[in-house]
Structure formats: structure tokens, C-alpha cells
Design a protein around this motif. Structure first.
Motif, PDB file in Angstrom:
ATOM      1  N   ASP A   1     -64.095  44.932  10.349  1.00 56.99           N
ATOM      2  CA  ASP A   1     -62.815  45.630  10.215  1.00 56.99           C
ATOM      3  C   ASP A   1     -62.951  47.041   9.663  1.00 56.99           C
ATOM      4  O   ASP A   1     -62.037  47.863   9.803  1.00 56.99           O
ATOM      5  CB  ASP A   1     -61.875  44.832   9.299  1.00 56.99           C
ATOM      6  CG  ASP A   1     -61.453  43.511   9.917  1.00 56.99           C
ATOM      7  OD1 ASP A   1     -61.523  43.406  11.152  1.00 56.99           O
ATOM      8  OD2 ASP A   1     -61.077  42.594   9.162  1.00 56.99           O
ATOM      9  N   PHE A   2     -64.083  47.356   9.040  1.00 52.80           N
ATOM     10  CA  PHE A   2     -64.235  48.656   8.384  1.00 52.80           C
ATOM     11  C   PHE A   2     -65.115  49.624   9.165  1.00 52.80           C
ATOM     12  O   PHE A   2     -65.438  50.699   8.671  1.00 52.80           O
ATOM     13  CB  PHE A   2     -64.774  48.461   6.966  1.00 52.80           C
ATOM     14  CG  PHE A   2     -63.787  47.786   6.060  1.00 52.80           C
ATOM     15  CD1 PHE A   2     -62.938  48.523   5.264  1.00 52.80           C
ATOM     16  CD2 PHE A   2     -63.695  46.402   6.035  1.00 52.80           C
ATOM     17  CE1 PHE A   2     -62.015  47.898   4.446  1.00 52.80           C
ATOM     18  CE2 PHE A   2     -62.774  45.757   5.216  1.00 52.80           C
ATOM     19  CZ  PHE A   2     -61.928  46.515   4.419  1.00 52.80           C
ATOM     20  N   GLY A   3     -65.518  49.226  10.369  1.00 51.31           N
ATOM     21  CA  GLY A   3     -66.313  50.132  11.185  1.00 51.31           C
ATOM     22  C   GLY A   3     -67.524  49.445  11.781  1.00 51.31           C
ATOM     23  O   GLY A   3     -67.724  48.231  11.626  1.00 51.31           O
ATOM     24  N   SER A   4     -68.353  50.229  12.454  1.00 49.84           N
ATOM     25  CA  SER A   4     -69.535  49.702  13.136  1.00 49.84           C
ATOM     26  C   SER A   4     -70.711  50.638  12.933  1.00 49.84           C
ATOM     27  O   SER A   4     -70.538  51.840  12.692  1.00 49.84           O
ATOM     28  CB  SER A   4     -69.265  49.536  14.638  1.00 49.84           C
ATOM     29  OG  SER A   4     -68.186  48.657  14.877  1.00 49.84           O
ATOM     30  N   GLY A   5     -71.888  50.092  13.039  1.00 44.72           N
ATOM     31  CA  GLY A   5     -73.112  50.878  12.984  1.00 44.72           C
ATOM     32  C   GLY A   5     -74.123  50.323  13.961  1.00 44.72           C
ATOM     33  O   GLY A   5     -74.069  49.137  14.313  1.00 44.72           O
ATOM     34  N   SER A   6     -75.040  51.164  14.433  1.00 43.98           N
ATOM     35  CA  SER A   6     -76.000  50.700  15.423  1.00 43.98           C
ATOM     36  C   SER A   6     -77.313  51.444  15.301  1.00 43.98           C
ATOM     37  O   SER A   6     -77.396  52.520  14.690  1.00 43.98           O
ATOM     38  CB  SER A   6     -75.438  50.871  16.838  1.00 43.98           C
ATOM     39  OG  SER A   6     -75.178  52.241  17.103  1.00 43.98           O
ATOM     40  N   GLU A   7     -78.338  50.867  15.893  1.00 43.50           N
ATOM     41  CA  GLU A   7     -79.649  51.514  15.982  1.00 43.50           C
ATOM     42  C   GLU A   7     -80.283  51.174  17.315  1.00 43.50           C
ATOM     43  O   GLU A   7     -80.083  50.078  17.857  1.00 43.50           O
ATOM     44  CB  GLU A   7     -80.581  51.066  14.843  1.00 43.50           C
ATOM     45  CG  GLU A   7     -81.069  49.649  14.984  1.00 43.50           C
ATOM     46  CD  GLU A   7     -82.232  49.287  14.066  1.00 43.50           C
ATOM     47  OE1 GLU A   7     -83.000  50.181  13.674  1.00 43.50           O
ATOM     48  OE2 GLU A   7     -82.353  48.079  13.753  1.00 43.50           O
ATOM     49  N   ILE A   8     -81.035  52.112  17.857  1.00 40.72           N
ATOM     50  CA  ILE A   8     -81.874  51.897  19.036  1.00 40.72           C
ATOM     51  C   ILE A   8     -83.230  52.498  18.716  1.00 40.72           C
ATOM     52  O   ILE A   8     -83.313  53.639  18.242  1.00 40.72           O
ATOM     53  CB  ILE A   8     -81.286  52.552  20.291  1.00 40.72           C
ATOM     54  CG1 ILE A   8     -79.916  51.950  20.640  1.00 40.72           C
ATOM     55  CG2 ILE A   8     -82.231  52.388  21.483  1.00 40.72           C
ATOM     56  CD1 ILE A   8     -79.227  52.623  21.808  1.00 40.72           C
ATOM     57  N   SER A   9     -84.291  51.743  18.944  1.00 41.54           N
ATOM     58  CA  SER A   9     -85.614  52.264  18.598  1.00 41.54           C
ATOM     59  C   SER A   9     -86.666  51.774  19.575  1.00 41.54           C
ATOM     60  O   SER A   9     -86.467  50.793  20.314  1.00 41.54           O
ATOM     61  CB  SER A   9     -85.999  51.856  17.173  1.00 41.54           C
ATOM     62  OG  SER A   9     -86.180  50.461  17.070  1.00 41.54           O
ATOM     63  N   GLY A  10     -87.780  52.444  19.584  1.00 42.73           N
ATOM     64  CA  GLY A  10     -88.918  52.050  20.395  1.00 42.73           C
ATOM     65  C   GLY A  10     -90.194  52.578  19.770  1.00 42.73           C
ATOM     66  O   GLY A  10     -90.163  53.529  18.984  1.00 42.73           O
ATOM     67  N   GLY A  11     -91.309  51.945  20.119  1.00 45.27           N
ATOM     68  CA  GLY A  11     -92.560  52.389  19.527  1.00 45.27           C
ATOM     69  C   GLY A  11     -93.745  51.617  20.050  1.00 45.27           C
ATOM     70  O   GLY A  11     -93.681  50.977  21.115  1.00 45.27           O
ATOM     71  N   LEU A  12     -94.824  51.658  19.294  1.00 48.06           N
ATOM     72  CA  LEU A  12     -96.057  50.985  19.695  1.00 48.06           C
ATOM     73  C   LEU A  12     -96.744  50.365  18.487  1.00 48.06           C
ATOM     74  O   LEU A  12     -96.595  50.835  17.364  1.00 48.06           O
ATOM     75  CB  LEU A  12     -97.002  51.949  20.403  1.00 48.06           C
ATOM     76  CG  LEU A  12     -97.479  53.191  19.644  1.00 48.06           C
ATOM     77  CD1 LEU A  12     -98.723  52.906  18.804  1.00 48.06           C
ATOM     78  CD2 LEU A  12     -97.772  54.320  20.625  1.00 48.06           C
ATOM     79  N   ASN A  13     -97.483  49.303  18.756  1.00 43.88           N
ATOM     80  CA  ASN A  13     -98.356  48.657  17.774  1.00 43.88           C
ATOM     81  C   ASN A  13     -99.781  48.676  18.309  1.00 43.88           C
ATOM     82  O   ASN A  13    -100.020  48.278  19.458  1.00 43.88           O
ATOM     83  CB  ASN A  13     -97.947  47.193  17.550  1.00 43.88           C
ATOM     84  CG  ASN A  13     -96.604  47.059  16.871  1.00 43.88           C
ATOM     85  OD1 ASN A  13     -96.333  47.732  15.886  1.00 43.88           O
ATOM     86  ND2 ASN A  13     -95.754  46.182  17.400  1.00 43.88           N
ATOM     87  N   TRP A  14    -100.714  49.148  17.485  1.00 40.92           N
ATOM     88  CA  TRP A  14    -102.137  49.107  17.842  1.00 40.92           C
ATOM     89  C   TRP A  14    -102.826  48.158  16.874  1.00 40.92           C
ATOM     90  O   TRP A  14    -102.805  48.369  15.663  1.00 40.92           O
ATOM     91  CB  TRP A  14    -102.764  50.491  17.774  1.00 40.92           C
ATOM     92  CG  TRP A  14    -104.260  50.450  17.968  1.00 40.92           C
ATOM     93  CD1 TRP A  14    -105.233  50.460  17.011  1.00 40.92           C
ATOM     94  CD2 TRP A  14    -104.948  50.340  19.220  1.00 40.92           C
ATOM     95  NE1 TRP A  14    -106.478  50.376  17.577  1.00 40.92           N
ATOM     96  CE2 TRP A  14    -106.339  50.295  18.930  1.00 40.92           C
ATOM     97  CE3 TRP A  14    -104.530  50.270  20.553  1.00 40.92           C
ATOM     98  CZ2 TRP A  14    -107.298  50.202  19.937  1.00 40.92           C
ATOM     99  CZ3 TRP A  14    -105.496  50.179  21.551  1.00 40.92           C
ATOM    100  CH2 TRP A  14    -106.856  50.147  21.240  1.00 40.92           C
TER     101      TRP A  14
END
Length: 345
Positions: A291-304
Motif C-alpha cells: 500500500d505504500f509503494g513498490s521497489g524493484s531490481e534487475i541485475s546480471g553478472g558472472l561467476n568464475w
């Protein structure tokens, strides 16, 4: 960032090197191979205490179905929270997990296998998050939390990455449930246990004026339900978790416009090994709303993975954050902030 209580919080630019997680671990057994101990000492440059006891417990294994532990441990609650920070898919846990998850508390817990493919962990603890609190700072309510999961196609393995390259598909299906009641302190102020709970715009629930002008929430009950699903096959992996949180029986120093709040959110992440047992590419996203709003994340990367070993990993990722509902020094997330995070580990 101006929160729902009308309080302005400065968000300073950063340009620094930090140790987010330094670890010094002692583990083994004493007197009997079934009696084990674990102590994890944390050192960092981002938290209030640069050196502190993070986790510590003594366990006794009665058999496959039951290992009983007591000490300072993680309140189970959600899947990604229970996975060690060394075995997350990216540099940190997702934003949604950071917002919803419980934390660390002293208590007693049991874990084991109910069948070859069915597992559990259940804990009774001092609270949802009582890490670093003294007995005089705790309310008299205990927290109850459990995690149950099923691996019908064989062992799912550690973490989220399919480093083992399963020859046949493996899945994990589970859920978690946590309940914690929170009382005011003896003079009616919010207790120290309550300060970690935030609304979906990043406002602390117990911030004066968070729900009504000149009124401070000082009592509430928290219920958290989480469902998760994971899949691994030949170096590919996919995992997701959905969170539902209810804040009920809200009481304050004056009249409140609501007596309950419902929030929900999720994360989805997937990885594929471009070089078997060495180089993994991954992408993920998470979302929190209420009710008080929204938040988001989008990410990408690599693991070696050096030498194909899960414990020797280099990770790099880029994350785009929009209106973070949570804040944590270790993850780099700041409540109310939007922007791009570049992280290596």
C-alpha cells in the motif's frame, strides 16, 4: 528521500573500498562425533561493530531425522536467507529477500530429513531479529519459524548454481512460515526488536508519523509466508521465491488509520555455465509492493569458479535499483534510493 512520515533522509554519494563480509570460522566436534560446534566471527568496515560474533551454536545429531542445535543462528523463514552468502547466485541476496527475511536470533532449532526426499528446519527464538540485543532489550514474546522442502528427483545440492551439472533434472519445492509478536517497551515506546521492519516505501514502521501524524506504532504481530521453487539441469539453473507478509494487531501511541498491512514480493533468477564448472552467466530480478509503494531490481553478472570449486569464486554484477524499500550496509541498498550498483566480490 522523503518517507511516508514526511521525514527527509539524506542519501550521500559513495566512493570507497569496503570489506562487507570478512569471516573467521571455527567448526568441528567435541567429545563425540555427533556433538558439533560452529562459531563464525565477522569483521567488516560497513557495520557499527567492526568485529562481532555473527553465528555460534552447539549441535547434537540423533540421526538423519533430527539434529538439535542451540545458540545464535538464522531464523529460517525464507530459502535465499538460509543459503550461505557464499553460495548466492550473485554478490548479494536479492532486494526482495533483504526486505522480507528474518535475521539472526538466539534460540533452539531442529533440522533433518523426514524421508529421503523431504527436509525441514524449525526454530523457536527470541525474536524476528534480535541480533546484538541484550536480554533487557527483548520483549517476552518468542518467534516461531520453520522451513519445509521436497526434492523428489534426487539431491538438489548446495546453493542455486548447478556447478555439479546434474545429468538428470533436479527440483526443490518448499515453503517457510514465521510468526513473531512485538510488544512495546515498559514506557510504551517501540522496542529495539521492531526497528528493522519497514513499509514498502522504505519507511521504518515505528518511525513517528509513519501511519498517522504524531502517532508512533509500538506493537504489532508479524506473519511471513514464503514459497520457493528451484530447478537444476546440466549446468542450467532457475529459482524463484514468493513472499507474503502481514503486519496485524497494529497499536500505537494514538489512533491509527489501519490495524493491518499486507505486502508481497518475489525474486526470479537463472544461470547457465558458458564454460562447464568454470564460468557461469546469470540474471535475476526482484520486486516488492504494498500500500505504500513498490521497489524493484534487475541485475546480471558472472561467476568464475577457480578450479571448479564452489568455495573459490569471483563474482561481478550490475544491478539497476528503483525505489529500494530496504536498507542494508552489506548489500549496498539504501531505503528510497534509485540507481545503478556495480559490485565485485
Amino acid at each position: 528521500f522523503t518517507d511516508s512520515a514526511g521525514v527527509t533522509h539524506p542519501i550521500a554519494p559513495r566512493n570507497d573500498f569496503d570489506i562487507n563480509r570478512g569471516r573467521f570460522v571455527f567448526s568441528g566436534y567435541a567429545f563425540d562425533p555427533n556433538m558439533s560446534f560452529y562459531t563464525n566471527i565477522d569483521y567488516n568496515t560497513v557495520a557499527r561493530n567492526p568485529v562481532l560474533l555473527l553465528l555460534s551454536w552447539i549441535s547434537y545429531r540423533f540421526g538423519d531425522a533430527l539434529t538439535l542445535s542451540m545458540g545464535l543462528g538464522k531464523v529460517p523463514g525464507t530459502w535465499e536467507w538460509q543459503v550461505s552468502s557464499r553460495f548466492t547466485l550473485g554478490t548479494e541476496r536479492t532486494m526482495a529477500t533483504t526486505f522480507f527475511r528474518p535475521s539472526i536470533s538466539a534460540g533452539i532449532w531442529a533440522q533433518g530429513a523426514l524421508r529421503d526426499d523431504l527436509f525441514y528446519q524449525a526454530m523457536i527464538s527470541d525474536g524476528f531479529n534480535t541480533f546484538s540485543l541484550r536480554a533487557a532489550q527483548l520483549d517476552p514474546n518468542l518467534a516461531y519459524s520453520g522451513l519445509l522442502w521436497w526434492e523428489p528427483w534426487g539431491s538438489f545440492g548446495i546453493g542455486f548454481s548447478d556447478l555439479e551439472a546434474h545429468d538428470t533434472a533436479s527440483i526443490r519445492l518448499g515453503c517457510g512460515l514465521t510468526y513473531a509478536a512485538n510488544d512495546a517497551d515498559p514506557i510504551g515506546e517501540p522496542g529495539p526488536e521492531q526497528t528493522v521492519i519497514r513499509l514498502t516505501d522504505g519507511t521504518r514502521l515505528v518511525e513517528p508519523g509513519a501511519l498517522a501524524p504524531d502517532v508512533t506504532v509500538n506493537e504489532f504481530d508479524l506473519s511471513l509466508f514464503a514459497m520457493h521453487l528451484g530447478w537444476k539441469y546440466r549446468g542450467c539453473s532457475l529459482s524463484t521465491e514468493y513472499f507474503l507478509r502481514w503486519l496485524t494487531s497494529l497499536t500505537g501511541t494514538g489512533a491509527l488509520p489501519v490495524d493491518s498491512i499486507f505486502d508481497h514480493g518475489f525474486f526470479v533468477q537463472g544461470g547457465v555455465f558458458a564454460v562447464p564448472e568454470r564460468l557461469e552467466l546469470y540474471a535475476r530480478g526482484s520486486h516488492v509492493t504494498g500500500d505504500f509503494g513498490s521497489g524493484s531490481e534487475i541485475s546480471g553478472g558472472l561467476n568464475w569458479y577457480a578450479g571448479g570449486k564452489r568455495g573459490a569464486r569471483f563474482t561481478a554484477d550490475v544491478a539497476q535499483i528503483e525505489d529500494s524499500p530496504t536498507s542494508q550496509d552489506r548489500t549496498g541498498l539504501v531505503a528510497g534510493a534509485s540507481g545503478t550498483l556495480f559490485r565485485v566480490q
